[in-house]
Design an enzyme around this catalytic site. Structure first.
Site, PDB file in Angstrom:
ATOM      1  CG  HIS A   1      -1.738  -0.851   1.198  1.00  0.00           C
ATOM      2  ND1 HIS A   1      -3.189  -0.819   2.102  1.00  0.00           N
ATOM      3  CD2 HIS A   1      -1.948  -2.128   0.526  1.00  0.00           C
ATOM      4  CE1 HIS A   1      -4.482  -1.349   1.221  1.00  0.00           C
ATOM      5  NE2 HIS A   1      -3.752  -2.632   0.025  1.00  0.00           N
TER       6      HIS A   1
ATOM      7  CE1 TYR B   1      -7.015   4.279  10.449  1.00  0.00           C
ATOM      8  CE2 TYR B   1      -5.932   4.288   8.372  1.00  0.00           C
ATOM      9  CZ  TYR B   1      -5.743   3.281   9.555  1.00  0.00           C
ATOM     10  OH  TYR B   1      -5.051   2.867   9.761  1.00  0.00           O
TER      11      TYR B   1
ATOM     12  N   PRO C   1      -5.722   0.027  18.442  1.00  0.00           N
ATOM     13  CG  PRO C   1      -7.630  -0.754  17.489  1.00  0.00           C
ATOM     14  CD  PRO C   1      -6.192  -0.592  18.945  1.00  0.00           C
TER      15      PRO C   1
ATOM     16  CE  LYS D   1       2.750   3.305  14.097  1.00  0.00           C
ATOM     17  NZ  LYS D   1       3.417   2.929  12.662  1.00  0.00           N
TER      18      LYS D   1
ATOM     19  CE1 TYR E   1      -1.140   3.782   9.330  1.00  0.00           C
ATOM     20  CE2 TYR E   1      -0.809   3.513   7.297  1.00  0.00           C
ATOM     21  CZ  TYR E   1      -1.618   3.217   8.190  1.00  0.00           C
ATOM     22  OH  TYR E   1      -2.991   2.088   7.785  1.00  0.00           O
TER      23      TYR E   1
END
Length: 390
Positions: free
Chosen positions: A72, A201, A293, A297, A385
């Site tokens: 991704h 998200y 979550p 991580k 991220y």
């Protein structure tokens, strides 16, 4: 029984540590209170940082991950029904993440351990450890009715948040930091194509949602729900209807529904135990820290712990140096607290906090507006991220 390193817990951190030490010629024995099938049934995260993928390669178990994992280059934030793409590669100089389920990571590591004929004691009941503050740590347990005593040079506590290892540390020798969030994630796994090519998200007045995947034909979705919710009260139909309401129009129209393979509710918490070393006992993964979550991580932090611990143990046996062991806790916690901060921040940014005053909600909106409108802010988000090198 005698081994050099006793590993408590056969989750991904324990199995990965065992594999890395095996390749360095160090004996390990793993004890696990559950069955192997139960360990494989745990549905967990699936976003791997580059450091975690590299560590799988170092352990010799990366082939299927590279063949089946999904690379991704970005993800999307949906706010007010509009999606905004965070281009990870463009913002971080060419870095991305790999989507590969934690269950598959565990499966690959189990297969490698079995192929090497390395010992794992499943269904180990009443596990007790002691002597880790001496030169002769040991563990006792019962395996299928038979009492077992294990002597080791070191003990690695990879047995999770509720495990015996951290609980065995005297209370005055450890400090705990914790934040419990007033909501959980209701997750559903289904054999349906993902709603989009990348993770979404979504911040919505009805609550946060996340659209994720495990493969091109298997999807994982999450809904923010109050802590008091019961998974039994959520039929598949109710879940899909609520998810559709929280998605942007394009995603809602593309959503393919189907029977759930698994549904569960996970409470959200931030947790850190300091230090992570107690004599010859070393905590790793969820035994030492938990992150919400949201930032993806948890597994990656466990992997970085394992890298530092495996390097330190190899250094001990090969070079007779304890420098790595002495610095293990400090090295891990420096990374842990950065990940805790990012996970807390992203959770605070994307979830509804109904109990907070209206002023807090307006600050949330202003923060989102700044992140989405500033390339510098998006770069900070992207760099966190993809994770720090380890």
């Amino acid at each position: 029984m005698r081994t050099q390193v006793l590993i408590v817990g056969a989750g991904p951190s324990g199995l990965l540590l065992g594999q890395l030490l095996h390749r360095a010629g160090i004996d390990t024995l793993i004890v696990e209170r559950q069955t192997a099938d139960h360990v494989l049934s745990r549905i967990r995260a699936g976003v791997l940082e580059q450091g975690t993928a590299d560590l799988m390669d170092d352990a010799g178990v990366g082939a299927r991950m590279h063949a089946e994992g999904l690379v991704h280059d970005g993800f999307e934030l949906a706010v007010g029904g509009v999606r905004h793409r965070i281009d990870l590669r463009q913002l971080t100089g060419g870095h991305g993440v790999l989507v590969y389920g934690q269950t598959e990571v565990t499966r690959d590591l189990m297969a490698a351990r079995d192929a090497a004929g390395l010992p794992t004691l499943y269904e180990a009941a009443e596990v007790r450890i002691d002597g880790f503050d001496t030169a002769a740590p040991r563990a006792r347990c019962t395996v299928r009715g038979e009492a077992v005593e294990i002597h080791a040079d070191f003990i690695a506590g990879c047995d999770g948040f509720h495990g015996v290892c951290r609980a065995s540390v005297p209370p005055d020798a450890i400090r705990l930091y914790e934040k419990v969030y007033p909501f959980g994630w209701l997750g559903l796994l289904s054999d349906t194509p993902p709603v989009a090519d990348e993770l979404i998200y979504s911040r919505h007045a009805r609550g946060f949602s996340l659209c994720s995947m495990r493969s091109p034909t298997r999807s994982r979705y999450y809904l923010q729900v109050p802590l008091g919710e019961r998974v039994e009260d959520w039929t598949d139909a109710r879940f899909w209807d609520e998810l559709r309401l929280r998605l942007d129009p394009e995603a809602a129209a593309a959503l393919v529904t189907g029977p759930s393979l698994e549904k569960s509710i996970a409470p959200l918490r931030s947790f850190v135990a300091e230090p992570m070393r107690f004599g010859r006992l070393f905590l790793a993964g969820d035994a030492a820290h938990i992150v919400p979550p949201t930032g993806a991580k948890g597994l990656n932090l466990a992997a970085s712990d394992v890298r530092y611990l495996s390097q330190a143990l190899i250094e001990h046996y090969r070079e007779r140096s304890d420098a790595g062991l002495d610095h293990y806790s400090t090295r891990c916690l420096a990374r842990v607290w950065k990940a805790e901060r990012f996970s807390w921040w992203l959770t605070s940014l994307m979830h509804n906090f109904d109990q907070e005053p209206a002023f807090q909600a307006k600050l949330q909106e202003a923060e989102l507006d700044y992140v989405l409108g500033s390339e510098a802010a998006r770069r900070v988000l992207a760099e966190n991220y993809i994770g720090l090198p380890f």
